[in-house]
Design a protein around this motif. Structure first.
Motif, PDB file in Angstrom:
ATOM      1  N   GLY A   1       0.760  -1.193   0.261  1.00  0.00           N
ATOM      2  CA  GLY A   1      -0.029   0.163  -0.011  1.00  0.00           C
ATOM      3  C   GLY A   1       0.909   1.341  -0.111  1.00  0.00           C
ATOM      4  O   GLY A   1       1.943   1.244   0.568  1.00  0.00           O
ATOM      5  N   PHE A   2       0.451   2.134  -0.636  1.00  0.00           N
ATOM      6  CA  PHE A   2       1.191   3.469  -0.736  1.00  0.00           C
ATOM      7  C   PHE A   2       0.358   4.588  -0.240  1.00  0.00           C
ATOM      8  O   PHE A   2      -0.765   4.977  -0.952  1.00  0.00           O
ATOM      9  CB  PHE A   2       1.795   3.803  -2.122  1.00  0.00           C
ATOM     10  CG  PHE A   2       2.704   2.718  -2.514  1.00  0.00           C
ATOM     11  CD1 PHE A   2       4.055   2.587  -2.018  1.00  0.00           C
ATOM     12  CD2 PHE A   2       2.230   1.676  -3.764  1.00  0.00           C
ATOM     13  CE1 PHE A   2       4.951   1.786  -2.537  1.00  0.00           C
ATOM     14  CE2 PHE A   2       3.186   0.780  -3.916  1.00  0.00           C
ATOM     15  CZ  PHE A   2       4.494   0.706  -3.548  1.00  0.00           C
ATOM     16  N   LEU A   3       0.330   5.109   0.881  1.00  0.00           N
ATOM     17  CA  LEU A   3      -0.271   6.210   1.378  1.00  0.00           C
ATOM     18  C   LEU A   3       0.183   7.392   1.008  1.00  0.00           C
ATOM     19  O   LEU A   3       1.200   8.062   1.307  1.00  0.00           O
ATOM     20  CB  LEU A   3      -0.232   6.267   2.927  1.00  0.00           C
ATOM     21  CG  LEU A   3      -0.928   7.160   3.698  1.00  0.00           C
ATOM     22  CD1 LEU A   3      -2.510   7.185   3.337  1.00  0.00           C
ATOM     23  CD2 LEU A   3      -0.991   6.923   5.300  1.00  0.00           C
TER      24      LEU A   3
ATOM     25  N   LEU B   1       3.308  -0.998   4.114  1.00  0.00           N
ATOM     26  CA  LEU B   1       2.563   0.364   3.674  1.00  0.00           C
ATOM     27  C   LEU B   1       3.568   1.501   3.851  1.00  0.00           C
ATOM     28  O   LEU B   1       4.236   1.520   4.937  1.00  0.00           O
ATOM     29  CB  LEU B   1       1.269   0.475   4.703  1.00  0.00           C
ATOM     30  CG  LEU B   1       0.879   2.091   4.727  1.00  0.00           C
ATOM     31  CD1 LEU B   1       0.089   2.076   3.353  1.00  0.00           C
ATOM     32  CD2 LEU B   1      -0.228   2.196   5.604  1.00  0.00           C
ATOM     33  N   TYR B   2       3.886   2.209   2.934  1.00  0.00           N
ATOM     34  CA  TYR B   2       4.708   3.259   2.792  1.00  0.00           C
ATOM     35  C   TYR B   2       4.193   4.592   2.823  1.00  0.00           C
ATOM     36  O   TYR B   2       3.051   4.731   1.842  1.00  0.00           O
ATOM     37  CB  TYR B   2       5.669   3.161   1.520  1.00  0.00           C
ATOM     38  CG  TYR B   2       6.432   1.729   1.878  1.00  0.00           C
ATOM     39  CD1 TYR B   2       7.438   1.826   2.319  1.00  0.00           C
ATOM     40  CD2 TYR B   2       6.142   0.642   0.942  1.00  0.00           C
ATOM     41  CE1 TYR B   2       8.403   0.683   2.710  1.00  0.00           C
ATOM     42  CE2 TYR B   2       6.820  -0.585   1.207  1.00  0.00           C
ATOM     43  CZ  TYR B   2       8.031  -0.690   2.066  1.00  0.00           C
ATOM     44  OH  TYR B   2       8.703  -1.837   2.275  1.00  0.00           O
ATOM     45  N   LEU B   3       4.647   5.627   3.374  1.00  0.00           N
ATOM     46  CA  LEU B   3       3.913   6.601   3.466  1.00  0.00           C
ATOM     47  C   LEU B   3       4.895   7.654   2.594  1.00  0.00           C
ATOM     48  O   LEU B   3       6.104   7.745   2.311  1.00  0.00           O
ATOM     49  CB  LEU B   3       4.115   7.429   4.784  1.00  0.00           C
ATOM     50  CG  LEU B   3       2.952   6.887   5.860  1.00  0.00           C
ATOM     51  CD1 LEU B   3       3.103   5.613   6.168  1.00  0.00           C
ATOM     52  CD2 LEU B   3       3.026   7.888   6.946  1.00  0.00           C
ATOM     53  N   LEU B   4       4.073   8.407   1.500  1.00  0.00           N
ATOM     54  CA  LEU B   4       4.719   9.501   0.768  1.00  0.00           C
ATOM     55  C   LEU B   4       4.238  10.749   0.708  1.00  0.00           C
ATOM     56  O   LEU B   4       2.805  10.825   0.677  1.00  0.00           O
ATOM     57  CB  LEU B   4       4.447   9.043  -0.943  1.00  0.00           C
ATOM     58  CG  LEU B   4       5.178   7.785  -1.300  1.00  0.00           C
ATOM     59  CD1 LEU B   4       4.402   6.473  -0.905  1.00  0.00           C
ATOM     60  CD2 LEU B   4       5.224   7.719  -2.953  1.00  0.00           C
ATOM     61  N   SER B   5       5.123  11.675   1.188  1.00  0.00           N
ATOM     62  CA  SER B   5       4.607  12.966   1.452  1.00  0.00           C
ATOM     63  C   SER B   5       5.815  14.092   1.566  1.00  0.00           C
ATOM     64  O   SER B   5       6.789  13.811   1.414  1.00  0.00           O
ATOM     65  CB  SER B   5       3.971  13.136   2.819  1.00  0.00           C
ATOM     66  OG  SER B   5       4.977  13.249   3.880  1.00  0.00           O
ATOM     67  N   PRO B   6       5.394  15.501   1.324  1.00  0.00           N
ATOM     68  CA  PRO B   6       6.315  16.464   1.315  1.00  0.00           C
ATOM     69  C   PRO B   6       6.627  16.563   2.975  1.00  0.00           C
ATOM     70  O   PRO B   6       5.753  16.069   3.761  1.00  0.00           O
ATOM     71  CB  PRO B   6       5.705  17.675   0.995  1.00  0.00           C
ATOM     72  CG  PRO B   6       4.173  17.205   1.254  1.00  0.00           C
ATOM     73  CD  PRO B   6       4.054  16.129   1.020  1.00  0.00           C
ATOM     74  N   PRO B   7       7.750  17.142   3.215  1.00  0.00           N
ATOM     75  CA  PRO B   7       7.956  17.286   4.886  1.00  0.00           C
ATOM     76  C   PRO B   7       7.002  18.058   5.524  1.00  0.00           C
ATOM     77  O   PRO B   7       6.971  18.048   6.867  1.00  0.00           O
ATOM     78  CB  PRO B   7       9.429  17.863   4.892  1.00  0.00           C
ATOM     79  CG  PRO B   7       9.492  18.451   3.320  1.00  0.00           C
ATOM     80  CD  PRO B   7       8.582  17.738   2.505  1.00  0.00           C
TER      81      PRO B   7
ATOM     82  N   VAL C   1       1.990  -5.580   9.734  1.00  0.00           N
ATOM     83  CA  VAL C   1       2.346  -4.721   8.561  1.00  0.00           C
ATOM     84  C   VAL C   1       3.595  -4.039   8.625  1.00  0.00           C
ATOM     85  O   VAL C   1       4.061  -3.366   9.801  1.00  0.00           O
ATOM     86  CB  VAL C   1       1.337  -3.584   8.108  1.00  0.00           C
ATOM     87  CG1 VAL C   1       1.544  -2.969   6.820  1.00  0.00           C
ATOM     88  CG2 VAL C   1      -0.301  -4.344   7.952  1.00  0.00           C
ATOM     89  N   THR C   2       4.672  -4.210   7.639  1.00  0.00           N
ATOM     90  CA  THR C   2       5.871  -3.350   7.562  1.00  0.00           C
ATOM     91  C   THR C   2       5.539  -1.876   7.260  1.00  0.00           C
ATOM     92  O   THR C   2       4.893  -1.690   6.098  1.00  0.00           O
ATOM     93  CB  THR C   2       6.739  -4.052   6.554  1.00  0.00           C
ATOM     94  OG1 THR C   2       7.330  -5.323   7.167  1.00  0.00           O
ATOM     95  CG2 THR C   2       8.217  -3.320   6.283  1.00  0.00           C
ATOM     96  N   LEU C   3       5.917  -0.839   7.953  1.00  0.00           N
ATOM     97  CA  LEU C   3       5.430   0.323   7.716  1.00  0.00           C
ATOM     98  C   LEU C   3       6.802   1.079   7.349  1.00  0.00           C
ATOM     99  O   LEU C   3       7.961   0.798   7.743  1.00  0.00           O
ATOM    100  CB  LEU C   3       4.942   1.109   8.864  1.00  0.00           C
ATOM    101  CG  LEU C   3       3.631   0.556   9.485  1.00  0.00           C
ATOM    102  CD1 LEU C   3       3.366   1.198  10.868  1.00  0.00           C
ATOM    103  CD2 LEU C   3       2.530   0.667   8.378  1.00  0.00           C
TER     104      LEU C   3
END
Length: 323
Positions: free
Chosen positions: A10-12, A76-82, A104-106
């Motif tokens: 999953g890509f959050l 599940l990986y989080l993608l965001s600006p800082p 889940v691997t985060l």
């Protein structure tokens, strides 16, 4: 019995997420499926709300599920600006903590480490933080251990700095699932370096267009390390020369030869760049920022900042927040 079900990713996505990191994650997984003729990997785009999320490149992506709905994930990986903030600051971090408890691997790509740490999910673990965001991250999360490596995996956490390193993490996961031959073929499809070491240090610019920190002469590299660890309490240049085993004159000459700048100018600009990270990626007050980079007053910092960047700190922050 071998598990043949696909690994579920999953890509959050948060508004303004780095699109290059998303494509660098999905494309090698897609290629591995195509090469083997099997669905070894599956992926879903996830968001806090059921609405398109615009990337840093101003391209919108339709999520497949909301964070509260997402289940059956292995990663599940989080993608965001800082500068990302949770739309639902109570339920979303709680959901991430629940996913963690289910095994889940985060992880996080680039600025995604900020919301991951904000959710309290990096306590007692080490993470990779992109050098562009390092000062802002350390100021906001001083208790979180950071590393300069491009990839860091620590007990069901995987953090990555930059899209090229995201591709490298995916290659490693492909190798662990399908073997080195498949991983090598995926890398060759994209002409990507085969499986970079996880402890590979981030590449950072050092002044001249053709200079990277890893290519510098050892005394200069050691001096830059000293500069980097003495931002709040600046060192005298003669003391740095002595610490790296050179006379002051020899040190000045070698440093300028390697970087195109005098050590004093380099050090000065380094401190101002650290200040700029916190201006752009934190809400810290100018007085606190000034002290953190070795300035006695915010007025002095503001003057030097404006001389270097052509804009005063308050105005640059206002424009960044407006954008």
């Amino acid at each position: 019995m071998t598990d043949t079900s696909p690994v579920q990713f999953g890509f959050l996505l948060f508004p303004g997420f780095p699109m290059a990191c998303l494509t660098s994650a999905i494309e090698p997984l897609r290629a591995a499926n195509e090469i083997t003729g099997r669905r070894n990997f599956a992926w879903r785009l996830i968001a806090e709300a059921c609405a398109p999320v615009r990337s840093s490149a101003e391209i919108g992506f339709e999520p497949d599920a909301t964070l509260q709905e997402a289940g059956g994930l292995d990663h599940l990986y989080l993608l965001s600006p800082p500068t990302a903030a949770y739309a639902d600051p109570r339920r979303s971090p709680a959901r991430l903590r629940w996913l963690d408890r289910t095994g889940v691997t985060l992880g996080a790509f680039s600025g995604g480490i900020f919301p991951l740490a904000q959710a309290g999910l990096m306590e007692g673990r080490t993470c990779s933080v992109h050098w562009c965001y390092e000062a802002a991250f350390k100021a906001r999360f001083p208790e979180v251990i950071t590393t300069e490596t491009v990839i860091c995996r620590d007990r069901r956490r995987a953090t990555v700095s930059g899209s090229g390193a995201v591709f490298g993490l995916m290659l490693r996961l492909i190798e662990e699932r399908l073997g080195r031959d498949c991983m090598t073929e995926v890398a060759c499809w994209f002409q990507h370096p085969v499986l970079p070491e996880e402890d590979l240090a981030q590449k950072t610019p050092v002044g001249r267009a053709d200079s990277l920190s890893e290519r510098l002469a050892t005394p200069v590299r050691r001096a830059i390390d000293l500069f980097s660890t003495h931002i709040e309490d600046p060192l005298r240049i003669p003391d740095v020369a002595e610490a790296v085993g050179l006379s002051n004159r020899h040190f000045e000459r070698l440093f300028k030869q390697e970087t195109g700048q005098s050590p004093l100018r380099y050090y000065h600009q380094l401190r101002l760049r650290k200040a700029r990270q916190r201006i752009l990626y934190s809400r810290d007050g100018l007085r606190d920022i000034a002290i953190s980079v070795g300035y006695l007053t915010p007025a002095t910092l503001a003057r030097h900042y404006t001389e270097m960047f052509g804009i005063c700190p308050r105005e640059e922050r206002r424009l960044a927040q407006a954008g």
